[in-house]
Design a protein around this motif. Structure first.
Motif, PDB file in Angstrom:
ATOM      1  N   THR A 146       0.865  -1.194  -0.038  1.00 10.58           N
ATOM      2  CA  THR A 146      -0.018  -0.005  -0.010  1.00 10.58           C
ATOM      3  C   THR A 146       0.736   1.288  -0.042  1.00 10.58           C
ATOM      4  OG1 THR A 146      -0.011   0.373   2.277  1.00 10.58           O
ATOM      5  CG2 THR A 146      -1.841  -1.114   1.303  1.00 10.58           C
ATOM      6  N   ILE A 147       0.229   2.534  -0.321  1.00  8.11           N
ATOM      7  CA  ILE A 147       0.876   3.754  -0.400  1.00  8.11           C
ATOM      8  C   ILE A 147       1.067   4.062   0.987  1.00  8.11           C
ATOM      9  CG2 ILE A 147       0.687   6.008  -0.924  1.00  8.11           C
ATOM     10  CD1 ILE A 147       1.268   4.313  -3.628  1.00  8.11           C
ATOM     11  N   GLU A 148       0.154   3.579   1.951  1.00  2.87           N
ATOM     12  CA  GLU A 148       0.390   4.220   3.395  1.00  2.87           C
ATOM     13  C   GLU A 148       1.826   3.446   4.031  1.00  2.87           C
ATOM     14  OE1 GLU A 148      -3.368   5.171   2.120  1.00  2.87           O
ATOM     15  OE2 GLU A 148      -2.395   3.201   1.903  1.00  2.87           O
ATOM     16  N   GLU A 149       2.067   2.013   3.548  1.00  7.15           N
ATOM     17  CA  GLU A 149       3.118   1.385   4.035  1.00  7.15           C
ATOM     18  C   GLU A 149       4.145   2.222   3.250  1.00  7.15           C
ATOM     19  OE1 GLU A 149       3.097  -3.141   4.331  1.00  7.15           O
ATOM     20  OE2 GLU A 149       1.366  -2.644   2.814  1.00  7.15           O
ATOM     21  N   MET A 150       4.278   2.549   2.029  1.00 10.33           N
ATOM     22  CA  MET A 150       5.503   3.044   1.666  1.00 10.33           C
ATOM     23  C   MET A 150       5.514   4.336   2.024  1.00 10.33           C
ATOM     24  SD  MET A 150       4.663   2.347  -2.603  1.00 10.33           S
ATOM     25  CE  MET A 150       3.993   0.701  -2.961  1.00 10.33           C
ATOM     26  N   ALA A 151       4.800   5.343   2.366  1.00 10.52           N
ATOM     27  CA  ALA A 151       4.979   6.482   3.296  1.00 10.52           C
ATOM     28  C   ALA A 151       5.674   6.204   4.490  1.00 10.52           C
ATOM     29  CB  ALA A 151       3.642   7.219   3.539  1.00 10.52           C
ATOM     30  N   LYS A 152       5.270   5.225   5.330  1.00  2.20           N
ATOM     31  CA  LYS A 152       5.767   4.906   6.596  1.00  2.20           C
ATOM     32  C   LYS A 152       7.295   4.489   6.439  1.00  2.20           C
ATOM     33  CE  LYS A 152       5.379   1.896  10.530  1.00  2.20           C
ATOM     34  NZ  LYS A 152       4.630   0.659  11.106  1.00  2.20           N
ATOM     35  N   ASP A 153       7.658   3.630   5.261  1.00  5.62           N
ATOM     36  CA  ASP A 153       9.032   3.577   5.112  1.00  5.62           C
ATOM     37  C   ASP A 153       9.765   4.663   4.814  1.00  5.62           C
ATOM     38  OD1 ASP A 153       8.606   0.716   5.485  1.00  5.62           O
ATOM     39  OD2 ASP A 153       8.563   0.178   3.414  1.00  5.62           O
ATOM     40  N   ALA A 154       9.155   5.557   4.022  1.00  7.73           N
ATOM     41  CA  ALA A 154      10.035   6.738   3.538  1.00  7.73           C
ATOM     42  C   ALA A 154      10.105   7.630   4.996  1.00  7.73           C
ATOM     43  CB  ALA A 154       9.025   7.769   2.788  1.00  7.73           C
ATOM     44  N   VAL A 155       9.193   7.920   5.660  1.00  5.25           N
ATOM     45  CA  VAL A 155       9.700   8.351   7.157  1.00  5.25           C
ATOM     46  C   VAL A 155      10.533   7.664   7.828  1.00  5.25           C
ATOM     47  CG1 VAL A 155       8.505   9.181   9.223  1.00  5.25           C
ATOM     48  CG2 VAL A 155       7.087   9.515   6.976  1.00  5.25           C
ATOM     49  N   THR A 156      10.557   6.279   7.779  1.00  2.00           N
ATOM     50  CA  THR A 156      11.658   5.703   8.619  1.00  2.00           C
ATOM     51  C   THR A 156      12.813   6.030   8.156  1.00  2.00           C
ATOM     52  OG1 THR A 156       9.880   4.016   9.202  1.00  2.00           O
ATOM     53  CG2 THR A 156      12.436   3.503   9.186  1.00  2.00           C
ATOM     54  N   PHE A 157      13.135   5.981   6.493  1.00  2.00           N
ATOM     55  CA  PHE A 157      14.522   6.202   5.953  1.00  2.00           C
ATOM     56  C   PHE A 157      14.956   7.716   6.463  1.00  2.00           C
ATOM     57  CE2 PHE A 157      16.139   8.470   2.334  1.00  2.00           C
ATOM     58  CZ  PHE A 157      17.317   7.748   2.200  1.00  2.00           C
ATOM     59  N   ILE A 158      13.990   8.715   6.298  1.00  2.00           N
ATOM     60  CA  ILE A 158      14.231  10.013   6.379  1.00  2.00           C
ATOM     61  C   ILE A 158      14.848  10.283   7.817  1.00  2.00           C
ATOM     62  CG2 ILE A 158      13.047  12.385   6.637  1.00  2.00           C
ATOM     63  CD1 ILE A 158      11.282  11.581   4.236  1.00  2.00           C
ATOM     64  N   ARG A 159      13.942   9.687   8.807  1.00  2.00           N
ATOM     65  CA  ARG A 159      14.389   9.707  10.266  1.00  2.00           C
ATOM     66  C   ARG A 159      15.822   8.992  10.321  1.00  2.00           C
ATOM     67  NH1 ARG A 159       8.407   9.654  12.378  1.00  2.00           N
ATOM     68  NH2 ARG A 159       8.088  12.028  12.338  1.00  2.00           N
ATOM     69  N   ALA A 160      15.972   8.150   9.877  1.00  2.00           N
ATOM     70  CA  ALA A 160      17.473   7.149  10.041  1.00  2.00           C
ATOM     71  C   ALA A 160      18.620   8.044   9.556  1.00  2.00           C
ATOM     72  CB  ALA A 160      17.275   5.917   9.080  1.00  2.00           C
ATOM     73  N   LEU A 161      18.340   8.807   8.614  1.00  2.00           N
ATOM     74  CA  LEU A 161      19.264   9.992   8.402  1.00  2.00           C
ATOM     75  C   LEU A 161      19.652  10.943   9.261  1.00  2.00           C
ATOM     76  CD1 LEU A 161      18.792  10.147   4.429  1.00  2.00           C
ATOM     77  CD2 LEU A 161      20.592   8.633   5.635  1.00  2.00           C
TER      78      LEU A 161
END
Length: 191
Positions: free
Chosen positions: A89-104
């Motif tokens: 889902t797009i919602e899962e992809m958005a959650k992953d993007a936020v996880t990636f951004i915060r990991a940086l």
């Protein structure tokens, strides 16, 4: 390929085609990403279209924005060199993007969302608005928007249409079949 401003006196020394692929682990996923441009300021995180990896960005677009802004592109979970299973889902992809951004370690970003990436960006704007300073939505639409339900079917059709003639399906997906559209496709990074 024309390289924007790459001369002996160029102000910048890095270009997308030369940017090394790095990784960062977060949320059980190792995300592959590339970064270029000035090392200061609020970065622009690029979110890409359906079935696209790091190499699907037009380097002319990335280099143009990176001339003045820090740019970060990344591979979604399960795409390209990023580990894990592709989200459904797009919602899962958005959650992953936020996880990636915060990991940086980023507290705030600008987002350029292209096609499906724009859909992901809209969900991030709803679920983590404090993370976004600016948002550019390109070639996208809202959930439930006119024609959105046809995107997957059209993507499959264009892939099947491109295979027999050994063309990149993106020539059909991203460019009109007019004389101007075909000319633009030939001069693009897909050429």
């Amino acid at each position: 390929m024309h390289r924007l401003g790459k001369t002996a006196s160029a102000r910048r020394k890095d270009f997308y085609e030369d940017a090394p692929t790095r990784t960062v682990a977060a949320g059980g996923v190792t995300f592959a990403y590339r970064e270029l441009g000035p090392r200061s300021g609020v970065p622009v995180v690029f979110l890409t279209h359906l079935a696209a990896g790091l190499d699907n960005w037009d380097p002319r677009v990335v280099d143009g924005i990176a001339a003045r802004h820090r740019v970060i592109t990344f591979g979604s979970r399960g795409v390209g060199a990023s580990t894990g299973s592709t989200p459904k889902t797009i919602e899962e992809m958005a959650k992953d993007a936020v996880t990636f951004i915060r990991a940086l370690g980023l507290k705030q970003v600008d987002i350029l969302g292209f096609s499906m990436g724009g859909m992901i960006a809209q969900v991030i704007a709803q679920t983590a608005p404090q993370l976004i300073r600016g948002l550019v939505l390109a070639g996208t639409g809202p959930a439930g928007g006119e024609g959105i339900k046809n995107v997957t079917r059209l993507s499959h059709f264009d892939t099947l249409r491109a295979l027999p003639i050994l063309q990149d399906p993106k020539r059909f997906l991203l460019f009109t079949r007019t004389a101007n559209g075909r000319r633009a496709a030939r001069s693009s990074w897909l050429a």
